[in-house]
Design a protein around this motif. Structure first.
Motif, short mmCIF file in Angstrom:
data_model
loop_
_atom_site.label_atom_id
_atom_site.label_comp_id
_atom_site.label_asym_id
_atom_site.label_seq_id
_atom_site.Cartn_x
_atom_site.Cartn_y
_atom_site.Cartn_z
N LYS A 143 0.83 -1.21 0.00
CA LYS A 143 0.00 0.00 0.00
C LYS A 143 0.86 1.25 0.00
N LEU A 144 1.93 1.25 0.80
CA LEU A 144 2.81 2.41 0.85
C LEU A 144 3.51 2.62 -0.50
N ALA A 145 3.94 1.53 -1.12
CA ALA A 145 4.60 1.63 -2.42
C ALA A 145 3.64 2.15 -3.48
N CYS A 146 2.38 1.76 -3.41
CA CYS A 146 1.39 2.26 -4.38
C CYS A 146 1.17 3.76 -4.21
N LEU A 201 11.21 4.49 2.13
CA LEU A 201 10.71 3.11 2.21
C LEU A 201 11.83 2.10 2.01
N GLU A 202 12.63 2.31 0.97
CA GLU A 202 13.65 1.31 0.62
C GLU A 202 14.77 1.22 1.65
N GLY A 251 7.35 -4.18 -0.66
CA GLY A 251 7.22 -3.11 -1.63
C GLY A 251 6.61 -3.55 -2.94
N THR A 252 6.46 -4.86 -3.14
CA THR A 252 5.71 -5.37 -4.29
C THR A 252 4.24 -5.49 -3.88
N ARG A 254 0.25 7.92 -6.54
CA ARG A 254 -0.32 9.17 -6.04
C ARG A 254 0.70 10.31 -6.05
N LEU A 255 1.92 10.00 -5.64
CA LEU A 255 2.92 11.05 -5.55
C LEU A 255 3.68 11.28 -6.84
#
Length: 276
Positions: free
Chosen positions: A165-168, A189-190, A215-216, A173-174
């Motif tokens: 969800k964070l990766a999406c 994140l990474e 992250g996937t 969005r960003l």
């Protein structure tokens, strides 16, 4: 599989409808096979184990190759080998194919790398304001691609879903409208969040239960015996690595994998391909 599918269609009728010889889709599939052969050779030279993933394993079992309406190729490598393989591909460049990750394309903000074809380009057919189209067009390389996914065990499924969800948020969005914020979010994140998730996984995760890396946005979990040792499978008349138990592998992801979905549920990407 031979004979007639649950829909009354056959391999031959599907090929005629979706990817006949000379069609844009078939040309794309053949280009992807060239790219896959290159990755197979490069992995052997780098000493990296790999296998086909997801829909390619399904396609091999059900269609003898590509799902007729699909132009995806995905491979997986062990997380411990992933960076070494990416480094090898960047240090031994191909004249036509390029390794795409955040170091070679700042607009690429995914937790996995892609091998991109520089002699083709994906053109979105979606509305110009759609998030997927914007995410595609912000990238430097937009050709046909093969995704290279890191794979690991001890992942905590709840954290994997949160990571996806964070990766999406970063990717869809960003990135289209706030690229600098997206780049900062990707780095956070990474290099911050996902390593902490991985640490929790080492402490509390299940050994030998494998998933795509944090992250996937793929959430199936597989016991090691289904995946290893890798087993050769036939794909478009060629031999590549697949999971140890491809039938069980497909059952976990797709259920009754030999059944075709209805025509309106066949997942065709909203892009076309231009060859350069």
């Amino acid at each position: 599989m031979t004979g007639t599918f649950n829909t009354g269609e056959t391999r031959e009728s599907l090929r005629k409808e979706y990817n006949p010889d000379g069609s844009v889709l078939r040309q794309a599939q053949l280009r992807l096979l060239d790219m896959l052969d290159y990755l197979k050779a490069a992995a052997a030279e780098a000493g990296v184990a790999w296998r086909l993933d997801g829909g390619n394993v399904l396609g091999a079992l059900r269609h003898g190759g590509f799902i007729p309406w699909d132009d995806d190729v995905d491979i997986v490598v062990d997380h411990k080998d992933y960076r070494r393989f990416c480094t090898y591909l960047k240090r031994h460049p191909h004249p036509q194919f390029v390794l795409q990750d955040n170091s070679t394309d700042p607009g690429y903000l995914k937790s996995w790398a892609s091998l991109r074809d520089t002699k083709s380009e994906h053109l979105s057919t979606e509305n110009e304001n759609s998030r997927d189209r914007k995410a595609l067009e912000i990238m430097k390389y937009r050709g046909l691609h093969i995704d290279i996914f890191p794979y690991e065990d001890r992942i905590l499924p709840s954290l994997q879903r949160l990571a996806g969800k964070l990766a999406c948020v970063v990717n869809f969005r960003l990135s289209p409208d706030h690229p600098h914020w997206a780049q900062a979010g990707y780095a956070f994140l990474e290099h911050g969040v996902f390593p902490v998730f991985r640490l929790f996984g080492q402490l509390f995760g299940k050994k030998g239960a494998y998933m795509h890396t944090y992250g996937t946005w793929f959430y199936e979990r597989f016991p090691e015996r289904v995946l290893r040792p890798y087993r050769e499978i036939r794909f478009e008349g060629r031999t590549y690595n697949g999971p140890a138990e491809p039938e069980e592998f497909c059952g976990i992801i797709y259920g009754n994998y030999n059944d075709l979905p209805p025509k309106d549920k066949r997942n065709r990407h909203q892009v076309t391909v231009r060859f350069l």
